[in-house]
Design a protein around this motif. Structure first.
Motif, short mmCIF file in Angstrom:
data_model
loop_
_atom_site.label_atom_id
_atom_site.label_comp_id
_atom_site.label_asym_id
_atom_site.label_seq_id
_atom_site.Cartn_x
_atom_site.Cartn_y
_atom_site.Cartn_z
N GLY A 36 66.07 66.66 5.75
CA GLY A 36 66.74 68.01 6.34
C GLY A 36 65.59 68.93 6.61
O GLY A 36 64.63 69.26 5.74
N PRO A 37 65.83 70.02 7.34
CA PRO A 37 64.69 71.16 7.58
C PRO A 37 65.01 71.96 6.50
O PRO A 37 66.16 72.01 5.66
CB PRO A 37 65.26 71.58 9.00
CG PRO A 37 66.66 71.28 9.00
CD PRO A 37 66.66 69.91 8.52
N SER A 40 68.51 73.30 4.81
CA SER A 40 69.81 72.60 4.89
C SER A 40 70.49 72.27 3.60
O SER A 40 71.64 71.65 3.75
CB SER A 40 69.03 71.04 5.25
OG SER A 40 68.17 70.89 4.47
N LYS A 42 69.01 71.15 0.53
CA LYS A 42 68.28 70.12 -0.18
C LYS A 42 67.87 70.53 -1.64
O LYS A 42 68.43 69.86 -2.58
CB LYS A 42 67.21 69.50 0.62
CG LYS A 42 67.21 69.01 1.93
CD LYS A 42 65.94 68.13 2.30
CE LYS A 42 64.86 69.10 2.29
NZ LYS A 42 64.70 70.20 3.09
N HIS A 184 60.69 67.39 4.30
CA HIS A 184 61.10 67.19 5.61
C HIS A 184 59.71 66.50 6.22
O HIS A 184 59.48 66.28 7.36
CB HIS A 184 61.09 68.59 6.20
CG HIS A 184 59.79 69.53 5.65
ND1 HIS A 184 59.92 70.30 4.67
CD2 HIS A 184 58.80 69.82 6.35
CE1 HIS A 184 58.74 70.83 4.50
NE2 HIS A 184 57.82 70.66 5.73
N PHE A 198 70.75 62.54 5.42
CA PHE A 198 70.39 63.91 6.37
C PHE A 198 71.43 64.73 5.96
O PHE A 198 72.64 64.95 5.93
CB PHE A 198 70.73 63.67 7.64
CG PHE A 198 69.61 62.62 8.45
CD1 PHE A 198 68.48 62.12 7.73
CD2 PHE A 198 69.48 62.50 9.56
CE1 PHE A 198 67.66 61.19 8.36
CE2 PHE A 198 68.45 61.83 10.55
CZ PHE A 198 67.50 61.11 9.67
N LYS A 200 72.28 69.03 7.10
CA LYS A 200 72.12 69.96 7.98
C LYS A 200 73.09 71.10 7.88
O LYS A 200 74.22 71.11 7.83
CB LYS A 200 72.28 69.36 9.45
CG LYS A 200 72.14 70.34 10.37
CD LYS A 200 72.24 69.69 11.91
CE LYS A 200 71.97 70.48 13.12
NZ LYS A 200 72.17 70.01 14.32
N GLU A 201 72.43 72.27 7.42
CA GLU A 201 73.23 73.55 7.14
C GLU A 201 74.34 73.28 6.08
O GLU A 201 75.44 73.66 6.30
CB GLU A 201 73.92 74.18 8.44
CG GLU A 201 72.81 74.58 9.43
CD GLU A 201 73.29 75.06 10.53
OE1 GLU A 201 74.26 75.02 11.01
OE2 GLU A 201 72.56 75.49 11.64
N VAL A 205 75.18 64.91 7.53
CA VAL A 205 75.15 64.15 8.85
C VAL A 205 75.16 62.76 8.57
O VAL A 205 75.91 62.10 9.52
CB VAL A 205 73.84 64.93 9.43
CG1 VAL A 205 73.75 64.03 10.88
CG2 VAL A 205 73.84 66.34 9.56
N PHE A 225 65.50 61.31 12.99
CA PHE A 225 65.69 63.01 12.43
C PHE A 225 65.04 63.91 13.34
O PHE A 225 65.85 64.79 13.41
CB PHE A 225 64.54 62.93 11.50
CG PHE A 225 64.42 64.09 10.39
CD1 PHE A 225 65.23 64.65 9.61
CD2 PHE A 225 63.18 65.00 11.04
CE1 PHE A 225 64.93 65.62 8.86
CE2 PHE A 225 63.30 66.39 10.36
CZ PHE A 225 64.25 66.61 9.33
N VAL A 228 67.95 64.31 15.83
CA VAL A 228 69.27 65.23 15.29
C VAL A 228 68.75 66.70 14.75
O VAL A 228 69.56 67.59 15.20
CB VAL A 228 69.64 64.50 13.96
CG1 VAL A 228 70.63 65.53 13.09
CG2 VAL A 228 70.08 63.17 14.19
N PHE A 229 67.62 66.98 14.70
CA PHE A 229 67.22 68.50 13.99
C PHE A 229 66.24 69.07 15.14
O PHE A 229 65.85 70.09 14.87
CB PHE A 229 66.53 68.23 12.77
CG PHE A 229 67.47 67.69 11.55
CD1 PHE A 229 68.44 68.65 11.21
CD2 PHE A 229 67.37 66.50 11.09
CE1 PHE A 229 69.42 68.21 10.20
CE2 PHE A 229 68.10 66.18 10.33
CZ PHE A 229 69.21 66.76 9.66
#
Length: 230
Positions: A36-37, A40, A42, A184, A198, A200-201, A205, A225, A228-229
């Protein structure tokens, strides 16, 4: 029963909700890419699993128990920020870890240092960032743990160093253990992961076997990835 069970896990920082009710389970013998970015969730998830952060809502069970003394005894964690004193030498780090962790394998640590051609008496402050990162990985992977939690082990280092670090991780990981590896940099770790997760925020996901994802989506984890991001 899974090695790690998570139910309705929430984590807030003031008004900011970092994790939004996660339900997850992780089996032994798997390498999981936690993807994840930035922002997110992690690192928050790994801090909770490492028993560094006990202030959360929901249920987390590691080997059947809430995070605490038992989970710390079977879990080897590489945090997102360096946890070794820069005034230490690798030799000093080995001595400290040997005192703290019953499952620490000093012979394995020495062997990795020799493979890296490192001077065990050189202080970390005199080393490059890449060498310091490698020492952190050496200490983490020298424990004969049931669970390895690695937060961005290849961030901030050049491609050649990333390759060396991933090789060290693979060569010193016990196939019967569980590894959750956050990054990432998907392209670098895709060849080694069994499962992809994954975030996300703070929301889940996707969580599935890497081969199943590629077969279903007709694309690599890296390509999915980016889709999606983006």
């Amino acid at each position: 029963m899974s090695l790690i069970e998570i139910h309705a896990l929430k984590k807030n920082y003031g008004n900011f909700q970092a994790l939004k009710g996660l339900d997850l389970s992780f089996e032994a013998g798997r390498i999981v890419g936690l993807l994840g970015p930035n922002g997110s969730g992690k690192t928050t998830l790994l801090r909770i699993l490492s028993a560094y952060d006990m202030n959360y809502q929901g249920e987390v069970l590691i080997d059947g128990q809430a995070p605490g003394l038992h989970s710390r005894a079977i879990t080897s964690s590489l945090p997102d920020k360096a946890n070794l004193s820069l005034s230490w030498t690798p030799q000093k780090a080995i001595a400290v870890y040997q005192d703290f962790f019953a499952d620490f394998n000093a012979d394995k640590a020495q062997r990795m240092l020799e493979d890296l051609k490192m001077d065990p008496r050189q202080k970390l402050e005199a080393m490059s960032k890449g060498m310091q990162e490698k020492i952190q990985v050496v200490m983490t992977m020298s424990r004969d743990a049931q669970i390895y939690l690695l937060d961005e082990p290849i961030s901030g280092v050049d491609p050649a160093a990333r390759k060396v670090i991933l090789q060290m991780i693979l060569e010193n990981y016990c196939p019967q253990s569980l590894m959750i590896l956050s990054t990432h940099m998907i392209r670098d770790i895709e060849p080694i992961i069994d499962d992809a997760l994954f975030l996300k925020e703070g929301d889940l996901v996707l969580h599935d076997q890497a081969d199943a994802i590629r077969a279903r989506e007709g694309k690599s984890i890296h390509e999915l990835f980016e889709e999606v991001f983006q």
